[in-house]
Design a protein around this motif. Structure first.
Motif: not given
Ligand SMILES: Nc1ncnc2c1ncn2[C@@H]1O[C@H](COP(=O)(O)OP(=O)(O)O)[C@@H](O)[C@H]1O
Ligand SMILES: [Mg+2]
Length: 330
Positions: A117-118, A121-122, A124, A126-127, A173
């Protein structure tokens, strides 16, 4: 203790049949440094990065990665992650499933891993973490490939043309991730066929031209390699500016970049000191300067000068356009 360089290559040569893809390449990438590899299509960038990722071995020369010599059998060196020619992903799995699959493989190999997950996220993503990769754009795949590389906490990250297909947000990102990694001591070695992609991100660059490293060193030093530049001036009196430029020692008035001479602007060629002199003369003569800048940015000019030797000589134009045609078809 001295930190070993992330990459130390000496005299690396690699051929594919008749093609000499790398021709005696020397290269040093320091730890914690973002180092760019730039060169036209076919210059040998992917081949060189592939050697660092253990996808192939060099024909000759020595290669050390993170202080250890690379052997004669292809294998991913410890501490290295990345991809060439786009990341390998499972299209029918989601972004999260792709990373989870890789993470479980690596956990099996007892490497320390970053949380999936991290990593998403890093970069970009996540969505779209639970969307199938099949529907991803090139830029999204590139970012997922970067996330996959992050999972292992690499000490050397190797990325082949990571800016390809990225929109401005995606680029931000990727830039952020790379800058943060370097700040934590990871060396990042990334390629591009465009100098401007790398200028903002890299402290050092290596320029490849047909398998040879024609420049390697700090970006600041590269800017000085381009020699004299063309500068474009917009003034309140172009006629007077043209005359004064012609009278300034060391400067020549040249046609604009597209061969047309726009009415309001003057393009001059020469060293920076001569340009300074022209500005002083303009102001002295009551001609105001509204705009002044290089026609081609200094780094781009240096890159072109180093990779397209002879491009300005008409006799070479046919050979050049032939080469360009070949490059298009790659
Ligand atoms: N697997 C291969 N087989 C044959 N020729 C190759 C192979 N890989 C690369 N080449 C050739 O080596 C040269 C360098 O290619 P490459 O490293 O892909 O350049 P770049 O990544 O800078 O565009 C090119 O002439 C290319 O056609
Ligand atoms: Mg390539």
């Amino acid at each position: 203790m001295e930190i070993p360089p992330a990459v130390r290559a000496r005299g690396i040569t690699k051929t594919f049949g008749e093609v000499l893809a790398l021709d005696g390449v020397d290269l040093d990438v320091a730890g914690g440094q973002v180092h760019g590899l730039v060169g036209p299509n076919g210059a040998g960038k992917t081949t060189l990065l592939g050697l660092l990722l253990g996808l192939a071995v060099a024909d000759s020369g020595t290669l050390e990665i993170l202080g250890s010599p690379v052997g004669r059998t292809p294998a991913v060196p410890d501490g290295v992650a990345g991809f060439v020619d786009g990341p390998g992903l499972y299209p029918s799995l989601t972004a999260r499933q792709n990373l989870a699959a890789l993470a479980s493989l690596r956990r099996h190999a007892a490497e320390s891993t970053v949380d999936v997950g991290e990593a998403l996220e890093q970069v970009g993503l996540t969505d779209v973490a639970d969307d199938r990769v099949r529907g991803f754009s090139l830029g999204m795949r590139q970012r997922l490939g970067l996330a996959a590389a992050l999972l292992t906490r690499p000490r050397l990250l190797v990325l082949d043309e990571p800016a390809n297909g990225l929109d401005p947000a995606g680029k931000r990102h990727v830039h952020r991730v790379i800058t943060a990694l370097a700040a934590q001591g990871t060396a990042v070695f990334l390629s591009s066929h465009r100098m401007d992609d790398l200028a903002a991100l890299c402290s050092e660059v290596t320029i490849l031209a047909t398998g040879r490293a024609v420049f390697t060193g700090p970006v600041s030093k590269l800017a000085a390699e381009g020699g004299d530049l063309d500068y474009r001036l917009v003034t309140t009196d172009p006629e007077a500016a043209r005359r004064l430029a012609g009278e300034t020692p060391g400067l020549g008035v040249v046609p604009g970049p597209d061969g047309r001479r726009a009415e309001a602007e003057v393009v001059v060629h020469g060293p920076a000191a001569a340009l300074d002199e022209l500005v002083v003369r303009l102001v002295g003569a009551g001609v105001a300067l509204r705009e002044l800048g290089p026609v081609v940015p200094p780094l781009e000019a240096a890159f072109l000068a180093l990779t397209e030797t002879g491009a300005k000589q008409p006799a070479d134009l046919s050979a050049l356009s032939e080469k360009a045609g070949q490059e298009e078809s790659r």
